[in-house]
Motif scaffolding. Structure first.
Motif, PDB file in Angstrom:
ATOM      1  N   SER A 163      11.813   3.560 -11.136  1.00 38.60           N
ATOM      2  CA  SER A 163      10.355   3.624 -10.957  1.00 38.60           C
ATOM      3  C   SER A 163       9.878   4.991 -10.470  1.00 38.60           C
ATOM      4  O   SER A 163       8.696   5.298 -10.525  1.00 38.60           O
ATOM      5  CB  SER A 163       9.901   2.564  -9.939  1.00 38.60           C
ATOM      6  OG  SER A 163      10.132   1.280 -10.435  1.00 38.60           O
TER       7      SER A 163
ATOM      8  N   LEU B  48      -1.853   3.766 -14.202  1.00 38.98           N
ATOM      9  CA  LEU B  48      -0.861   2.743 -13.907  1.00 38.98           C
ATOM     10  C   LEU B  48      -1.020   1.627 -14.932  1.00 38.98           C
ATOM     11  O   LEU B  48      -2.110   1.405 -15.455  1.00 38.98           O
ATOM     12  CB  LEU B  48      -1.048   2.202 -12.493  1.00 38.98           C
ATOM     13  CG  LEU B  48      -1.005   3.210 -11.347  1.00 38.98           C
ATOM     14  CD1 LEU B  48      -1.050   2.484 -10.002  1.00 38.98           C
ATOM     15  CD2 LEU B  48       0.212   4.101 -11.424  1.00 38.98           C
TER      16      LEU B  48
ATOM     17  N   PHE C  99       8.763  -2.438  -7.350  1.00 38.81           N
ATOM     18  CA  PHE C  99       8.380  -1.047  -7.140  1.00 38.81           C
ATOM     19  C   PHE C  99       9.504  -0.231  -6.516  1.00 38.81           C
ATOM     20  O   PHE C  99       9.481   0.991  -6.556  1.00 38.81           O
ATOM     21  CB  PHE C  99       7.132  -0.955  -6.272  1.00 38.81           C
ATOM     22  CG  PHE C  99       5.931  -1.690  -6.815  1.00 38.81           C
ATOM     23  CD1 PHE C  99       5.709  -1.808  -8.182  1.00 38.81           C
ATOM     24  CD2 PHE C  99       5.015  -2.255  -5.956  1.00 38.81           C
ATOM     25  CE1 PHE C  99       4.593  -2.475  -8.678  1.00 38.81           C
ATOM     26  CE2 PHE C  99       3.889  -2.919  -6.437  1.00 38.81           C
ATOM     27  CZ  PHE C  99       3.687  -3.035  -7.802  1.00 38.81           C
TER      28      PHE C  99
ATOM     29  N   HIS D 196       7.418  -0.151 -15.375  1.00 39.51           N
ATOM     30  CA  HIS D 196       8.007  -1.391 -14.872  1.00 39.51           C
ATOM     31  C   HIS D 196       9.387  -1.551 -15.503  1.00 39.51           C
ATOM     32  O   HIS D 196       9.510  -2.089 -16.595  1.00 39.51           O
ATOM     33  CB  HIS D 196       7.121  -2.593 -15.207  1.00 39.51           C
ATOM     34  CG  HIS D 196       5.793  -2.562 -14.541  1.00 39.51           C
ATOM     35  ND1 HIS D 196       5.624  -2.890 -13.207  1.00 39.51           N
ATOM     36  CD2 HIS D 196       4.565  -2.229 -15.004  1.00 39.51           C
ATOM     37  CE1 HIS D 196       4.339  -2.774 -12.885  1.00 39.51           C
ATOM     38  NE2 HIS D 196       3.684  -2.369 -13.952  1.00 39.51           N
TER      39      HIS D 196
ATOM     40  N   GLU E  36       8.810   4.300   1.575  1.00 37.18           N
ATOM     41  CA  GLU E  36       7.769   3.459   0.978  1.00 37.18           C
ATOM     42  C   GLU E  36       6.499   3.655   1.793  1.00 37.18           C
ATOM     43  O   GLU E  36       6.501   3.489   3.010  1.00 37.18           O
ATOM     44  CB  GLU E  36       8.189   1.987   1.015  1.00 37.18           C
ATOM     45  CG  GLU E  36       7.102   1.036   0.559  1.00 37.18           C
ATOM     46  CD  GLU E  36       7.491  -0.432   0.725  1.00 37.18           C
ATOM     47  OE1 GLU E  36       6.622  -1.277   0.461  1.00 37.18           O
ATOM     48  OE2 GLU E  36       8.637  -0.729   1.122  1.00 37.18           O
TER      49      GLU E  36
ATOM     50  N   HIS F 138       1.946  -5.108 -14.775  1.00 39.47           N
ATOM     51  CA  HIS F 138       3.164  -5.838 -15.128  1.00 39.47           C
ATOM     52  C   HIS F 138       2.757  -7.153 -15.796  1.00 39.47           C
ATOM     53  O   HIS F 138       1.827  -7.816 -15.339  1.00 39.47           O
ATOM     54  CB  HIS F 138       4.007  -6.109 -13.881  1.00 39.47           C
ATOM     55  CG  HIS F 138       5.383  -6.563 -14.210  1.00 39.47           C
ATOM     56  ND1 HIS F 138       5.665  -7.854 -14.592  1.00 39.47           N
ATOM     57  CD2 HIS F 138       6.566  -5.890 -14.232  1.00 39.47           C
ATOM     58  CE1 HIS F 138       6.956  -7.964 -14.838  1.00 39.47           C
ATOM     59  NE2 HIS F 138       7.528  -6.786 -14.615  1.00 39.47           N
TER      60      HIS F 138
ATOM     61  N   TYR G 109       0.223  -6.531 -10.576  1.00 41.36           N
ATOM     62  CA  TYR G 109       1.140  -5.513 -10.077  1.00 41.36           C
ATOM     63  C   TYR G 109       1.061  -4.314 -11.012  1.00 41.36           C
ATOM     64  O   TYR G 109       1.339  -4.434 -12.203  1.00 41.36           O
ATOM     65  CB  TYR G 109       2.563  -6.069 -10.024  1.00 41.36           C
ATOM     66  CG  TYR G 109       2.638  -7.351  -9.229  1.00 41.36           C
ATOM     67  CD1 TYR G 109       2.793  -7.313  -7.848  1.00 41.36           C
ATOM     68  CD2 TYR G 109       2.520  -8.586  -9.845  1.00 41.36           C
ATOM     69  CE1 TYR G 109       2.842  -8.483  -7.096  1.00 41.36           C
ATOM     70  CE2 TYR G 109       2.566  -9.758  -9.112  1.00 41.36           C
ATOM     71  CZ  TYR G 109       2.722  -9.704  -7.745  1.00 41.36           C
ATOM     72  OH  TYR G 109       2.766 -10.870  -7.007  1.00 41.36           O
ATOM     73  N   TRP G 110       0.712  -3.167 -10.476  1.00 40.10           N
ATOM     74  CA  TRP G 110       0.450  -1.972 -11.274  1.00 40.10           C
ATOM     75  C   TRP G 110       1.428  -0.873 -10.877  1.00 40.10           C
ATOM     76  O   TRP G 110       1.702  -0.679  -9.696  1.00 40.10           O
ATOM     77  CB  TRP G 110      -0.982  -1.499 -11.038  1.00 40.10           C
ATOM     78  CG  TRP G 110      -2.004  -2.504 -11.475  1.00 40.10           C
ATOM     79  CD1 TRP G 110      -2.375  -3.644 -10.803  1.00 40.10           C
ATOM     80  CD2 TRP G 110      -2.753  -2.487 -12.678  1.00 40.10           C
ATOM     81  NE1 TRP G 110      -3.318  -4.315 -11.523  1.00 40.10           N
ATOM     82  CE2 TRP G 110      -3.574  -3.630 -12.680  1.00 40.10           C
ATOM     83  CE3 TRP G 110      -2.828  -1.601 -13.746  1.00 40.10           C
ATOM     84  CZ2 TRP G 110      -4.448  -3.923 -13.721  1.00 40.10           C
ATOM     85  CZ3 TRP G 110      -3.696  -1.880 -14.785  1.00 40.10           C
ATOM     86  CH2 TRP G 110      -4.497  -3.036 -14.770  1.00 40.10           C
ATOM     87  N   ALA G 111       1.932  -0.135 -11.868  1.00 40.67           N
ATOM     88  CA  ALA G 111       2.850   0.969 -11.584  1.00 40.67           C
ATOM     89  C   ALA G 111       2.877   1.930 -12.766  1.00 40.67           C
ATOM     90  O   ALA G 111       2.382   1.614 -13.852  1.00 40.67           O
ATOM     91  CB  ALA G 111       4.256   0.433 -11.319  1.00 40.67           C
TER      92      ALA G 111
ATOM     93  N   GLY H 108       7.213   7.189  -7.146  1.00 41.97           N
ATOM     94  CA  GLY H 108       6.806   5.993  -7.871  1.00 41.97           C
ATOM     95  C   GLY H 108       5.450   5.579  -7.337  1.00 41.97           C
ATOM     96  O   GLY H 108       5.293   5.380  -6.134  1.00 41.97           O
TER      97      GLY H 108
ATOM     98  N   SER I 231       2.216   2.908  -7.339  1.00 39.14           N
ATOM     99  CA  SER I 231       2.028   1.495  -7.643  1.00 39.14           C
ATOM    100  C   SER I 231       0.886   0.909  -6.826  1.00 39.14           C
ATOM    101  O   SER I 231       0.351   1.557  -5.934  1.00 39.14           O
ATOM    102  CB  SER I 231       3.327   0.729  -7.374  1.00 39.14           C
ATOM    103  OG  SER I 231       3.774   0.960  -6.057  1.00 39.14           O
TER     104      SER I 231
END
Length: 191
Positions: free
Chosen positions: A180, A15, A175, A168, A88, A18, A163-165, A149, A151
């Motif tokens: 995403s 990941l 997210f 972005h 989610e 951001h 904030y990790w994903a 996605g 995150s």
């Protein structure tokens, strides 16, 4: 420490942070995701860095709870097929979890039936924290590929959040953004 406790056959996906957040003491965050059964998502999260500077919620037990994203929390967003609806998944290191259904981008939020965190396990040492989750998502079509996605939200001791994903796609952390959902997980092959 054993970081991959589900025995996930897939690779670890790195990941990225951001730019709007504060990466601070986090050196990296990786996730392995796979579908051991048609309606089950297995996730292995591995957070690396100076864990003494990361706010990791203490274990309270496996139970459903809301607003987990306000603190360190691992997340997955899952869309079955090509429609606008998705789920989610929020997984806190505390053992608390939540799953929400959405009819479209941030619209029509529900608490869907047929969801359950079947397993939530954590392990850590001075510089690595790992969490494994196995989540049943009966409300999603099990026969089609799932777009995922991956995150995480990470709180740090000195204040601030990162904030990790996987990607972005917008100027602020989002997210839920349709772009995403970059990882595709096909249903498992029949035994």
């Amino acid at each position: 420490m054993q970081a991959r406790t589900t025995g996930a056959p897939g690779p670890l996906h790195d990941l990225i942070a951001h730019p709007a957040g504060t990466a601070g003491p986090v050196a990296g965050l990786s996730v392995s995701a796979f579908r051991p059964e048609p309606s089950v998502l297995a996730l292995d999260y591995v957070l690396s860095g100076d864990l003494f500077q990361v706010l990791v919620p203490t274990w309270t037990g496996r139970m459903r709870a809301d607003d987990l994203w306000r603190h360190t929390c691992f997340e997955a967003f899952v869309r079955a097929g090509s429609g606008p609806g998705y789920h989610e998944v929020n997984l806190s290191p505390s053992g608390e979890w939540a799953v929400y259904g959405f009819e479209a981008y941030r619209e029509g939020r529900t608490s869907p039936d047929g969801v359950e965190s079947q397993t939530l396990v954590r392990a850590s040492d001075d510089d690595q924290f790992a969490m494994t989750a196995i989540v049943r998502l009966d409300g999603l079509d099990p026969a089609v590929p799932w777009s995922i996605g991956l995150s995480a939200v990470v709180e740090v001791v000195e204040g601030g959040t990162s904030y990790w994903a996987l990607t972005h796609p917008s100027a602020s952390p989002d997210f839920h953004h349709p772009d995403s959902f970059t990882l595709t997980l096909p249903p498992p092959e029949p035994a």
